[in-house]
Design an enzyme around this catalytic site. Structure first.
Site: not given
Ligand code: GLU
Length: 310
Positions: A249-251
Site C-alpha cells: 500500500s502507499k503506507q
C-alpha cells in the site's frame, strides 16, 4: 445462508450474464497488489465473455485525491485494459447512498450510535482487528448522548458463502464483528455500505478482488439480504504482501508500476497468481489474447497472501 450449491471454482449457472469490476480507492498510484486485482478481475470477466467496469472508490474523500484517480486510470490505459461504460466516481453518488440508507432506516435495520472510537477502544478485537461492537446503543442511546454514527443491526446467525478461490467461508456476524457502521461520525457513508449499493446499482454479478476483503464479505452479503438483493459471486485473489507480511500500500511504500514495461509486469502478475504464460516476446495486444485464453481460476493459488514478486 450457508446453503450454497456451487463448488469452489464454479460460477453459479443461474448467472448467464457476467458483469465484473475493478474498484480502486484513489489513495495513491497503482502498485503490484492493485495490479493483481485489476488483472484477475479483468481476465475473469473477459474469459467469461463479460463486461468489466472501473469504479473509483473515493467515498472517503478524506483519504482520496483526484490526482491519484487520474494516475490510476492512466496506468490502466497504458497497460491495455479496456473498460465498458463510463467510469463511476463514488464521490458523486451521495444522493443514491442516502436513498438506500433511508430504506434501511425505514425498515428499522439501522440505528444511531453515540459511541466514540475512544469509547470502544478497550473492547475485544473483532475478526478484522477493529474493536468489536458490543451493542451499547442497540436499544437507544444513553440520555445526554447524541448520535455520531449509524450502525446496521447484524443477525445472531452464521453468514456463509463459497468463494471461487478460497472455498467455503463463514462468520457469525454478531460474535465476529457486531453491528457495524454504515454512516460515519463525519457524515460520510462507509466503504462496506457504498460498495454494496454500487455493486447493486451497476448490476455486478462477479466480484474478484484481493483477499484482504475476505473478512468484509459476510458483512456485505448481509447488506444484500437487508436490501432484498441477491449477492454476487465472489473470488478473493491472494494478496500481495511485502517481506514483513504487510499488504502492499502507499503506507507500506509499495512501488508504483506506472513506469514499468507492461508485458513483463503483467506476466509477473499472472505467475504470482499461479498462471504461467509461455510466450517469450509478445505485444500487449497478443499478451491479453493469450492471457484471456489461458485464464483458469482453478489454477489460482488458494492462499490468503503471497510475497510480492516486485
Ligand atoms: N476500493 C477497495 C480497495 O481499493 C476495493 C473494494 C472492492 O473491491 O470491493 O481496496
Amino acid at each position: 445462508m450457508t446453503d450454497h450449491p456451487c463448488k469452489q471454482g464454479e460460477r453459479p449457472e443461474s448467472r448467464p450474464v457476467y458483469r465484473g469490476r475493478f474498484a480502486p480507492s484513489p489513495t495513491g498510484d497503482l502498485h503490484f497488489g492493485s495490479m493483481v486485482a485489476a488483472v484477475g478481475s479483468y481476465l475473469d470477466a473477459k474469459a467469461n465473455n463479460g463486461e468489466w467496469i472501473v469504479r473509483i472508490e473515493d467515498v472517503d474523500i478524506t483519504r482520496c485525491t483526484p490526482e491519484s484517480a487520474v494516475s490510476i486510470l492512466g496506468t490502466l490505459e497504458k497497460f491495455g485494459f479496456e473498460w465498458d461504460g463510463p467510469i463511476v466516481y463514488q464521490s458523486g453518488r451521495t444522493e443514491l447512498y442516502q436513498d438506500y440508507f433511508d430504506r434501511l432506516k425505514g425498515k428499522g435495520m439501522v440505528y444511531g450510535c453515540s459511541c466514540s472510537r475512544k469509547a470502544l477502544a478497550a473492547n475485544p478485537k473483532g475478526i478484522d482487528g477493529a474493536p468489536l461492537y458490543l451493542g451499547r446503543c442497540r436499544n437507544g442511546i444513553a440520555s445526554g448522548g447524541s448520535v455520531r454514527s449509524w450502525r446496521l443491526r447484524v443477525p445472531d446467525a452464521e453468514v456463509g458463502f463459497v468463494d471461487r478461490i478460497q472455498g467455503f467461508q463463514s462468520q457469525q456476524l454478531l460474535r465476529d464483528v457486531g453491528d457495524f457502521v454504515i454512516r460515519r461520525a463525519d457524515g460520510l457513508f462507509a466503504y462496506q455500505f457504498a460498495v454494496v449499493v454500487d455493486d447493486i446499482e451497476q448490476g455486478i454479478t462477479d466480484v474478484i478482488r484481493g483477499a484482504d476483503l475476505l473478512d468484509s464479505t459476510p458483512r456485505q452479503i448481509w447488506l444484500y439480504q437487508c436490501l432484498d438483493q441477491p449477492p454476487p459471486s465472489y473470488a478473493h485473489l491472494p494478496l500481495a504482501v511485502n517481506a514483513s507480511h504487510e499488504k502492499l500500500s502507499k503506507q507500506t511504500k509499495a512501488a508504483p508500476v506506472a513506469g514499468l514495461d507492461p508485458v513483463p509486469l503483467l506476466k509477473t502478475v499472472l505467475s504470482f497468481l499461479g498462471i504461467q504464460l509461455t510466450a517469450e516476446d509478445c505485444s500487449l495486444e497478443e499478451f491479453w489474447k493469450l492471457a484471456i485464453s489461458n485464464w483458469d481460476i482453478e489454477k489460482v493459488y488458494k492462499k490468503h497472501d503471497i510475497e510480492s514478486l516486485i
